[in-house]
Design a protein around this motif. Structure first.
Motif, PDB file in Angstrom:
ATOM      1  N   GLU A  51       0.830  -1.210   0.000  1.00 55.96           N
ATOM      2  CA  GLU A  51       0.000   0.000   0.000  1.00 55.96           C
ATOM      3  C   GLU A  51       0.864   1.260   0.000  1.00 55.96           C
ATOM      4  OE1 GLU A  51      -3.210   0.325  -0.622  1.00 55.96           O
ATOM      5  OE2 GLU A  51      -3.246  -1.858  -0.850  1.00 55.96           O
ATOM      6  N   GLU A  63       0.697   4.034  -2.952  1.00 49.32           N
ATOM      7  CA  GLU A  63       0.431   5.448  -2.656  1.00 49.32           C
ATOM      8  C   GLU A  63       1.531   6.346  -3.210  1.00 49.32           C
ATOM      9  OE1 GLU A  63      -2.319   7.023  -1.465  1.00 49.32           O
ATOM     10  OE2 GLU A  63      -3.148   5.020  -1.735  1.00 49.32           O
ATOM     11  N   LYS A 110       0.960   6.514  -6.970  1.00 46.16           N
ATOM     12  CA  LYS A 110      -0.246   7.287  -7.294  1.00 46.16           C
ATOM     13  C   LYS A 110      -0.059   8.777  -7.019  1.00 46.16           C
ATOM     14  CE  LYS A 110      -3.634   3.656  -6.435  1.00 46.16           C
ATOM     15  NZ  LYS A 110      -4.737   3.234  -5.547  1.00 46.16           N
ATOM     16  N   ASN A 111       0.692   9.114  -5.984  1.00 43.68           N
ATOM     17  CA  ASN A 111       0.905  10.517  -5.611  1.00 43.68           C
ATOM     18  C   ASN A 111       2.064  11.166  -6.364  1.00 43.68           C
ATOM     19  OD1 ASN A 111      -1.229  10.453  -3.792  1.00 43.68           O
ATOM     20  ND2 ASN A 111       0.071   9.812  -2.096  1.00 43.68           N
TER      21      ASN A 111
END
Length: 154
Positions: free
Chosen positions: A136, A140, A143-144
């Motif tokens: 995760e 993240e 994605k960020n």
């Protein structure tokens, strides 16, 4: 390939191949073989952290170390590369300084990452949770935009 498509492909790969497959092994009680895959998974997760192609040769130790340092919050150390990842991947035999357990077999009440008589205890369910959390964290970061997505053939 578009960046969004790359991100979706990576997310699918990590969730389906790493998280779900390890969890399935745990679900059918294959904790021993689960350790083989979890050791390898740390390296795979680490491979998303460097700037080399996924299939770059000779990167195994570096990627394992990078995965441990960046994704596991300091809970694991580098000696796991030799004792868990290498020995389990190549021989299915852990190093002598590891105790591999699942909760059902943990009759002595050992804790994950506890040292007993110079041996490190790894409990499959807790290790699996940490792999999921590391996955995760990686997703993240991708994605960020903290990490650039890699092209993967999946």
């Amino acid at each position: 390939m578009e960046t969004q498509e790359q991100i979706e492909r990576i997310e699918h790969f990590i969730r389906e191949v790493i998280v779900d497959e390890i969890t399935k092994l745990q679900g059918v009680g294959l904790s021993y073989m689960q350790f083989v895959i979890m050791g390898q998974a740390i390296e795979v997760l680490g491979s998303f952290l460097d700037n080399k192609p996924m299939k770059a040769k000779g990167q195994s130790a570096k990627r394992f170390s990078l995965g441990v340092k960046k994704l596991f919050g300091g809970r694991y150390n580098g000696f796991l590369y030799d004792k868990l990842r290498n020995q389990m991947t190549h021989t299915f035999i852990p190093g002598n300084d590891l105790i591999l357990l699942n909760q059902a077999d943990n009759k002595n009440g050992y804790k994950h990452l506890q040292i007993i008589d110079g041996k490190l205890v790894l409990i499959s369910e807790v290790f699996n949770e940490d792999i999921c959390k590391a996955s995760e964290r990686l997703l993240e970061a991708i994605k960020n935009g903290v990490l650039s997505p890699k092209n993967i053939a999946y």
